[in-house]
Enzyme design. Structure first.
Site, short mmCIF file in Angstrom:
data_model
loop_
_atom_site.label_atom_id
_atom_site.label_comp_id
_atom_site.label_asym_id
_atom_site.label_seq_id
_atom_site.Cartn_x
_atom_site.Cartn_y
_atom_site.Cartn_z
N HIS A 158 33.85 15.09 35.66
CA HIS A 158 34.01 15.56 34.34
C HIS A 158 34.17 17.61 34.39
CE1 HIS A 158 30.07 17.22 35.01
NE2 HIS A 158 29.80 16.81 35.01
N GLU A 177 25.77 8.86 35.16
CA GLU A 177 25.73 9.36 36.32
C GLU A 177 24.62 8.80 36.84
OE1 GLU A 177 25.89 10.31 39.03
OE2 GLU A 177 26.80 11.97 39.01
#
Length: 199
Positions: free
Chosen positions: A21, A91
């Protein structure tokens, strides 16, 4: 452990494109960010838009993203609105180290490494390995030619390591910057890294 070779030389082998990202305030400042759902910075949004020209014309059979907005928003800005959310792409859970930098952690634990120790109150390397191996099994079973994945720095480094048949700790050697593109593929029947951390 991820299978290193495909036993059938005729087995279909999709190519997996990985995108970390764009920048957030915490990624910019080196703070561990797992469940904290931060937006992209203006610079992160700009970098996410620039990904469109690097994603090879957009011909992907499946587009996946982490449930965190920094990942799916990067997908949207790169031209891939409405990616399928896969929770295995979230994550690494940093537990008590959420929002803390590595130098701050090492003030009290000088030998700490996420790759070997995990995070107190969060995930251990074996936990992340289990879900990444499950994800890789899914990716390898996709019927199409190419899959596009939007996720996070540490989990994607584990994906790169496990794709290659290496232990989770090998991800420490796979630097991954924000808004970069990596490609996992094959050398004949052997899983291989075709590109890594490309700006």
């Amino acid at each position: 452990m991820a299978t290193l070779r495909q036993p059938d030389p005729q087995t279909h082998r999709p190519e997996i494109w990985l995108v970390r990202h764009g920048q957030t305030e915490w990624s910019r400042d080196g703070k561990h960010t797992s469940g904290t759902d931060l937006p992209l910075t203006p610079e992160g949004e700009r970098a996410a838009r620039s990904l469109a020209s690097r994603l090879d014309g957009g011909a992907f059979d499946l587009v996946l993203a982490s449930p965190r907005q920094r990942a799916w928003r990067t997908a949207e800005l790169a031209g891939f609105a409405g990616p399928e959310i896969d929770d295995d792409l979230r994550e690494w859970d940093y537990g008590e180290y959420e929002g803390v930098t590595t130098p701050q952690i090492r003030e009290t634990d000088p030998d700490w490494s996420l790759w070997t120790d995990g995070a107190p109150g969060g995930e251990r390397p074996a936990d992340v390995e289990a879900r990444v191996d499950r994800l890789i099994a899914r990716l390898r079973s996709v019927e199409g030619e190419r899959v596009l994945v939007f996720a996070h720095g540490h989990v994607l480094r584990v994906v790169g390591a496990r794709w290659s048949g290496w232990p989770v700790g090998a991800g420490a050697h796979l630097r991954l910057d924000t808004a970069t593109v990596s490609v996992l593929g094959w050398e004949r029947e052997t899983p291989a890294i075709g590109r890594w951390n490309a700006p």
